[in-house]
Design a protein around this motif. Structure first.
Motif, PDB file in Angstrom:
ATOM      1  N   ALA A  33      -4.326   1.377  12.391  1.00  0.00           N
ATOM      2  CA  ALA A  33      -4.844   1.487  11.019  1.00  0.00           C
ATOM      3  C   ALA A  33      -5.689   0.300  10.583  1.00  0.00           C
ATOM      4  CB  ALA A  33      -3.673   1.646  10.040  1.00  0.00           C
ATOM      5  N   GLY A  34      -5.545  -0.846  11.255  1.00  0.00           N
ATOM      6  CA  GLY A  34      -6.296  -2.024  10.806  1.00  0.00           C
ATOM      7  C   GLY A  34      -5.920  -2.378   9.384  1.00  0.00           C
ATOM      8  N   THR A  35      -6.930  -2.572   8.547  1.00  0.00           N
ATOM      9  CA  THR A  35      -6.686  -3.002   7.167  1.00  0.00           C
ATOM     10  C   THR A  35      -6.149  -1.886   6.273  1.00  0.00           C
ATOM     11  OG1 THR A  35      -8.947  -2.404   6.613  1.00  0.00           O
ATOM     12  CG2 THR A  35      -8.561  -4.689   7.292  1.00  0.00           C
ATOM     13  N   GLY A  36      -6.161  -0.639   6.737  1.00  0.00           N
ATOM     14  CA  GLY A  36      -5.654   0.477   5.935  1.00  0.00           C
ATOM     15  C   GLY A  36      -6.654   1.034   4.929  1.00  0.00           C
ATOM     16  N   HIS A  37      -7.929   0.628   5.057  1.00  0.00           N
ATOM     17  CA  HIS A  37      -8.926   1.081   4.073  1.00  0.00           C
ATOM     18  C   HIS A  37      -9.159   2.596   4.123  1.00  0.00           C
ATOM     19  CE1 HIS A  37      -9.992  -3.109   3.280  1.00  0.00           C
ATOM     20  NE2 HIS A  37     -10.704  -2.679   2.260  1.00  0.00           N
ATOM     21  N   HIS A  38      -9.266   3.154   5.336  1.00  0.00           N
ATOM     22  CA  HIS A  38      -9.470   4.606   5.418  1.00  0.00           C
ATOM     23  C   HIS A  38      -8.254   5.343   4.844  1.00  0.00           C
ATOM     24  CE1 HIS A  38     -13.186   4.400   7.543  1.00  0.00           C
ATOM     25  NE2 HIS A  38     -12.686   3.951   8.678  1.00  0.00           N
ATOM     26  N   HIS A  80      -2.114   0.196  -0.555  1.00  0.00           N
ATOM     27  CA  HIS A  80      -1.911   1.379  -1.406  1.00  0.00           C
ATOM     28  C   HIS A  80      -0.419   1.569  -1.674  1.00  0.00           C
ATOM     29  CE1 HIS A  80      -2.089   5.538  -2.800  1.00  0.00           C
ATOM     30  NE2 HIS A  80      -3.393   5.366  -2.950  1.00  0.00           N
ATOM     31  N   PRO A  81      -0.045   1.949  -2.914  1.00  0.00           N
ATOM     32  CA  PRO A  81       1.390   2.091  -3.236  1.00  0.00           C
ATOM     33  C   PRO A  81       2.091   3.223  -2.491  1.00  0.00           C
ATOM     34  CG  PRO A  81      -0.001   2.723  -5.097  1.00  0.00           C
ATOM     35  CD  PRO A  81      -0.903   2.099  -4.083  1.00  0.00           C
ATOM     36  N   ARG A  82       1.326   4.076  -1.789  1.00  0.00           N
ATOM     37  CA  ARG A  82       1.981   5.144  -1.009  1.00  0.00           C
ATOM     38  C   ARG A  82       1.770   4.957   0.500  1.00  0.00           C
ATOM     39  NH1 ARG A  82      -0.919   9.564  -2.643  1.00  0.00           N
ATOM     40  NH2 ARG A  82      -1.903   8.611  -4.445  1.00  0.00           N
ATOM     41  N   LEU A  83       1.451   3.731   0.894  1.00  0.00           N
ATOM     42  CA  LEU A  83       1.191   3.465   2.319  1.00  0.00           C
ATOM     43  C   LEU A  83       2.183   2.425   2.855  1.00  0.00           C
ATOM     44  CD1 LEU A  83      -0.750   4.001   4.733  1.00  0.00           C
ATOM     45  CD2 LEU A  83      -2.081   2.022   3.949  1.00  0.00           C
ATOM     46  N   ILE A 128      -8.009   8.147   1.762  1.00  0.00           N
ATOM     47  CA  ILE A 128      -7.407   9.477   1.930  1.00  0.00           C
ATOM     48  C   ILE A 128      -6.296   9.677   0.888  1.00  0.00           C
ATOM     49  CG2 ILE A 128      -5.959  10.858   3.474  1.00  0.00           C
ATOM     50  CD1 ILE A 128      -7.622   9.706   5.819  1.00  0.00           C
ATOM     51  N   LEU A 129      -5.435   8.672   0.731  1.00  0.00           N
ATOM     52  CA  LEU A 129      -4.309   8.819  -0.208  1.00  0.00           C
ATOM     53  C   LEU A 129      -4.791   8.890  -1.657  1.00  0.00           C
ATOM     54  CD1 LEU A 129      -1.725   6.427   1.499  1.00  0.00           C
ATOM     55  CD2 LEU A 129      -1.687   8.933   1.444  1.00  0.00           C
ATOM     56  N   ASP A 130      -5.916   8.240  -1.939  1.00  0.00           N
ATOM     57  CA  ASP A 130      -6.493   8.366  -3.282  1.00  0.00           C
ATOM     58  C   ASP A 130      -6.903   9.810  -3.559  1.00  0.00           C
ATOM     59  OD1 ASP A 130      -6.143   5.819  -4.184  1.00  0.00           O
ATOM     60  OD2 ASP A 130      -8.165   5.128  -3.683  1.00  0.00           O
TER      61      ASP A 130
END
Ligand SMILES: [Zn+2]
Length: 291
Positions: free
Chosen positions: A118-123, A153-156, A127-129
């Motif tokens: 996932a790296g930084t989790g930006h993608h 992200h609060p759901r990640l 998606i979660l947004d």
């Protein structure tokens, strides 16, 4: 005079030692040793056989089955990639991924996203947004990547694991698996997907970052797509493939970040004053085959 019973003075409740995304992710996570379910216990995740995994101060947990031999991307590379994402460098790619994930999860309005490498989790954030009821797990081997993804992200949830030694996820638990420029373990991805789930796979297309790479010895492998298709053909059917291209204007900071964020940073690249860069990727959508 009326007196009001005040009761005992309120005491501050101790803070939950487990971040909420990680607590929710126990619905899909599995012990890397015995594949059993994990439950929260204090600041740890524990399976029925007593395998215990402590949650780090950054809110991440390592679920490595064996000792990982490589440590993944270093701090500077992760920081540079985060800066390039924050400058909008991959916005078109994230938007395309989010659009597909929304179609997959849309009718249910929810679902589990597993971002492998996932790296930084930006993608995953993008998606979660878009998928309002979605929950995500970001898996990466790099502790610097995990620390960044845990704040994204609060759901990640951010979980440390090496995709080659197995994903610490229960079978048929993920509605969407994302592999963006990351290692592809087809058997493990197939195992964790729900029967009607989808694999979203990103690979560089011809011309990707060409303004930068022309100054390096790093090339885009034109045969890569054929190799990926062969690798996945037994377990997955290609549903569609779209090319995403964008021409990104770069401020000096974003240009500097781009020079530091990839394998070229380790070799031969001196920072360059690039004003624009081409982003060109292929997004392949696969569905798992079931006999
Ligand atoms: Zn266990």
């Amino acid at each position: 005079m009326l007196s009001v019973h005040a009761g005992a003075p309120a005491r501050a409740r101790p803070a939950d030692p487990l971040p909420a995304p990680l607590r929710r992710a126990t619905a899909v996570l599995a012990c890397p040793h015995c594949r059993g379910r994990l439950r929260p216990e204090g600041g740890s995740l524990v399976c029925r056989l007593g395998h215990r995994f402590d949650v780090a101060r950054q809110g991440t947990v390592r679920l490595d089955g064996r000792r990982v031999r490589h440590s993944g991307d270093d701090r500077d590379m992760i920081a540079a990639r985060g800066a390039f994402f924050d400058a909008g460098g991959f916005r078109a790619v994230t938007a395309a991924l989010a659009g597909v994930a929304e179609q997959v999860c849309g009718s249910r309005g929810a679902g589990w996203l597993l971002d492998v490498g996932a790296g930084t989790g930006h993608h995953a954030e993008g998606i979660l947004d878009r998928v309002a009821g979605g929950q995500g797990v970001a898996v990466d081997v790099s502790r610097h990547a995990l620390a960044a993804a845990a704040r994204r992200h609060p759901r990640l949830a951010a979980v440390g694991a090496d995709v080659w030694t197995g994903l610490p996820v229960r079978s048929h638990a993920a509605d969407v698996v994302l592999v963006a420029f990351a290692p592809r373990n087809a058997a493990e991805i197939h195992r964790v997907l729900t029967p009607d789930g989808r694999l979203l796979l990103l690979a560089p297309a011809a011309g990707h970052l060409r303004e930068l790479l022309v100054h390096t010895s790093v090339g885009i492998d034109a045969r890569k797509r054929e190799r990926i298709d062969r690798q996945f053909a037994r377990r997955f059917a290609l549903e569609r493939r779209v090319r995403v291209t964008d021409r990104v204007g770069l401020c000096p900071d974003a240009a500097a970040a781009l020079c530091r964020m990839g394998p070229w940073a380790r070799h031969d690249l001196t920072p360059r004053p690039l004003e624009t860069v081409t982003v060109a990727v292929e997004l392949s959508v696969y569905r798992p085959r079931w006999r």
